[in-house]
Design an enzyme around this catalytic site. Structure first.
Site, PDB file in Angstrom:
ATOM      1  N   SER A  90       3.102  -2.094  10.369  1.00 33.31           N
ATOM      2  CA  SER A  90       4.545  -2.145  10.636  1.00 33.31           C
ATOM      3  C   SER A  90       5.210  -3.459  10.250  1.00 33.31           C
ATOM      4  O   SER A  90       6.189  -3.880  10.876  1.00 33.31           O
ATOM      5  CB  SER A  90       4.836  -1.805  12.109  1.00 33.31           C
ATOM      6  OG  SER A  90       4.431  -0.473  12.392  1.00 33.31           O
ATOM      7  N   GLU A 131      -5.739  -4.986  10.382  1.00 32.76           N
ATOM      8  CA  GLU A 131      -4.728  -3.961  10.617  1.00 32.76           C
ATOM      9  C   GLU A 131      -5.030  -3.223  11.914  1.00 32.76           C
ATOM     10  O   GLU A 131      -5.813  -2.257  11.922  1.00 32.76           O
ATOM     11  CB  GLU A 131      -4.707  -2.960   9.458  1.00 32.76           C
ATOM     12  CG  GLU A 131      -4.378  -3.568   8.119  1.00 32.76           C
ATOM     13  CD  GLU A 131      -3.745  -2.547   7.177  1.00 32.76           C
ATOM     14  OE1 GLU A 131      -2.665  -2.839   6.657  1.00 32.76           O
ATOM     15  OE2 GLU A 131      -4.318  -1.453   6.997  1.00 32.76           O
ATOM     16  N   GLU A 172      -7.023   4.608   7.734  1.00 37.58           N
ATOM     17  CA  GLU A 172      -6.798   6.040   7.490  1.00 37.58           C
ATOM     18  C   GLU A 172      -8.029   6.664   6.849  1.00 37.58           C
ATOM     19  O   GLU A 172      -8.344   7.828   7.099  1.00 37.58           O
ATOM     20  CB  GLU A 172      -5.526   6.230   6.645  1.00 37.58           C
ATOM     21  CG  GLU A 172      -4.275   6.029   7.493  1.00 37.58           C
ATOM     22  CD  GLU A 172      -3.093   5.411   6.758  1.00 37.58           C
ATOM     23  OE1 GLU A 172      -3.053   5.449   5.521  1.00 37.58           O
ATOM     24  OE2 GLU A 172      -2.201   4.879   7.463  1.00 37.58           O
ATOM     25  N   LYS A 174       0.152   4.226  -0.276  1.00 33.75           N
ATOM     26  CA  LYS A 174      -0.490   5.409   0.336  1.00 33.75           C
ATOM     27  C   LYS A 174      -0.244   6.656  -0.517  1.00 33.75           C
ATOM     28  O   LYS A 174      -0.177   6.551  -1.740  1.00 33.75           O
ATOM     29  CB  LYS A 174      -0.003   5.582   1.781  1.00 33.75           C
ATOM     30  CG  LYS A 174      -0.195   4.298   2.596  1.00 33.75           C
ATOM     31  CD  LYS A 174      -0.061   4.494   4.075  1.00 33.75           C
ATOM     32  CE  LYS A 174      -0.282   3.152   4.769  1.00 33.75           C
ATOM     33  NZ  LYS A 174      -0.275   3.257   6.220  1.00 33.75           N
ATOM     34  N   HIS A 187      -9.649   1.210   4.578  1.00 37.06           N
ATOM     35  CA  HIS A 187      -8.397   1.358   5.329  1.00 37.06           C
ATOM     36  C   HIS A 187      -8.637   2.265   6.523  1.00 37.06           C
ATOM     37  O   HIS A 187      -9.427   3.209   6.453  1.00 37.06           O
ATOM     38  CB  HIS A 187      -7.307   1.940   4.418  1.00 37.06           C
ATOM     39  CG  HIS A 187      -5.957   1.898   5.049  1.00 37.06           C
ATOM     40  ND1 HIS A 187      -5.545   2.823   5.977  1.00 37.06           N
ATOM     41  CD2 HIS A 187      -4.933   1.023   4.918  1.00 37.06           C
ATOM     42  CE1 HIS A 187      -4.324   2.517   6.380  1.00 37.06           C
ATOM     43  NE2 HIS A 187      -3.931   1.420   5.753  1.00 37.06           N
ATOM     44  N   GLY A 206       2.148   2.189  10.782  1.00 32.70           N
ATOM     45  CA  GLY A 206       3.104   3.282  10.654  1.00 32.70           C
ATOM     46  C   GLY A 206       3.779   3.678  11.953  1.00 32.70           C
ATOM     47  O   GLY A 206       4.427   4.713  12.038  1.00 32.70           O
ATOM     48  N   ASN A 229       0.869  -1.177   0.000  1.00 33.80           N
ATOM     49  CA  ASN A 229       0.000   0.000   0.000  1.00 33.80           C
ATOM     50  C   ASN A 229       0.907   1.229   0.000  1.00 33.80           C
ATOM     51  O   ASN A 229       1.497   1.565   1.019  1.00 33.80           O
ATOM     52  CB  ASN A 229      -0.887  -0.051   1.259  1.00 33.80           C
ATOM     53  CG  ASN A 229      -1.715   1.206   1.431  1.00 33.80           C
ATOM     54  OD1 ASN A 229      -1.780   2.058   0.538  1.00 33.80           O
ATOM     55  ND2 ASN A 229      -2.366   1.319   2.579  1.00 33.80           N
TER      56      ASN A 229
END
Ligand code: PGA
Length: 251
Positions: A214, A168, A98, A12, A96, A174, A10
Site C-alpha cells: 500500500s 512486504e 501472492e 501484477k 511474492h 493491496g 509490480n
C-alpha cells in the site's frame, strides 16, 4: 553507508499490451531527469519484452514477476531465467506473497529460483513478509527469519550483495493499510541484522531492502526516510504515471 534508493513497480496481472506501452512511454518521459534513484517496472511476463524494448537505453529497468528454476525443458506454462534475461530484463521478483500464499510457492522453490536468476545475471527482488495473524501473535521476526533462511540457503556473500529484499507485510498488500514508518523500520532493521548474522556487516550494509504494501504518493516519503528502508516495491500505485512518479520524485 549510503545505499541508492530503488523504486520498483509490480504491475501484477494488470493492463493490456497497449496500456503497458502507454505507461512505459509516459514513465520514460516523466522520469527522464531522475538521476539518483534506481527505477524498474515489472510487467506481466507476456508484456515484458515489448516494455523492455520501449524502455531500452532509459533510466528505467525492467523485471519479470516470476521465473521457473530450470533452464529449459518440459515445463508447460513456465518461463526460465535465461528467457527473461533474453528479453532485456535486469530484474525478477521472486517469492511474492501472492505466489507463496495463492500458488503455494515454498521458500525452497524461491531458493532454487534465486540461484537460477543469479546464475544468468538477473537481480532477484526477493519478497518476505508475515500474515496479519502472525504479526498479531508476535511472530513477525520469526516468520521473516524462516523465509530468509529458506530463500537464501547456499547463496554466497558475493551473490547476496547482488540481491534486493522486499519486506512486504501481507496484511498491507493491496489493502490500503500501510505499515507505519516505525513498523517498517523495525522489520527492515531485523532483516539487516539477519544478513549480518548469516554473512557479515559488510554484506548487510550493501543489501537494499525495499518496503512494499500500500505504498502511494502520500505515504512514501515518510517510509523512505527511515534509515533501513532503501526503496519500495509498489503495486497499485505503480499503474498510474502520476502516482508512481509521486513516489519517485520526492525520493
Ligand atoms: P500494493 O502491492 O502496493 O498494491 O499493496 C505491493 C506488492 O504486492 O508488491
Amino acid at each position: 553507508m549510503t545505499r541508492r534508493l530503488f523504486i520498483a513497480g509490480n504491475w501484477k496481472m494488470n493492463l493490456t499490451l497497449a496500456a503497458s506501452l502507454e505507461l512505459a512511454e509516459g514513465l520514460k518521459h516523466a522520469a527522464a531527469d531522475v538521476a539518483d534513484v534506481d527505477i524498474a517496472v515489472c510487467p506481466p511476463s507476456i508484456y515484458v519484452q515489448p516494455v523492455a524494448a520501449a524502455l531500452k537505453g532509459t533510466n528505467i529497468g525492467v523485471g519479470a514477476q516470476n521465473i521457473y528454476f530450470e533452464k529449459e525443458g518440459a515445463f508447460t506454462g513456465e518461463i526460465s531465467a535465461v528467457m527473461v534475461k533474453d528479453t532485456g530484463c535486469q530484474y525478477v521478483i521472486l517469492g511474492h506473497s501472492e505466489r507463496r500464499n495463492i500458488l503455494g510457492e515454498s521458500s525452497e522453490q524461491v531458493n532454487l529460483k534465486i540461484h537460477a536468476a543469479l546464475a544468468i545475471g538477473l537481480t532477484p527482488i526477493v519478497c518476505v513478509g508475515e500474515l496479519l495473524k502472525e504479526r498479531e501473535a508476535g511472530l513477525t521476526e520469526q516468520v521473516v527469519c524462516r523465509q530468509f533462511d529458506g530463500s537464501f540457503s547456499g547463496i554466497s556473500a558475493d551473490n547476496m550483495k547482488k540481491c534486493v529484499i522486499a519486506y512486504e507485510p501481507v496484511w498491507a498488500i493491496g489493502t490500503g493499510v500501510v505499515a507505519t514508518p516505525e513498523q517498517a523500520e523495525e522489520a527492515h532493521a531485523a532483516i539487516r541484522k539477519m544478513i549480518e548474522k548469516n554473512y557479515s556487516k559488510e554484506v548487510a550494509d550493501v543489501v537494499r531492502i525495499q518496503y512494499g504494501g500500500s505504498v502511494n504518493d502520500k505515504n512514501a516519503k515518510e517510509i523512505l526516510a527511515k534509515p533501513n528502508v532503501d526503496g519500495a516495491l509498489v503495486g497499485g500505485a505503480s499503474l498510474k504515471i502520476a502516482s508512481f512518479m509521486g513516489i519517485i520524485k520526492p525520493a
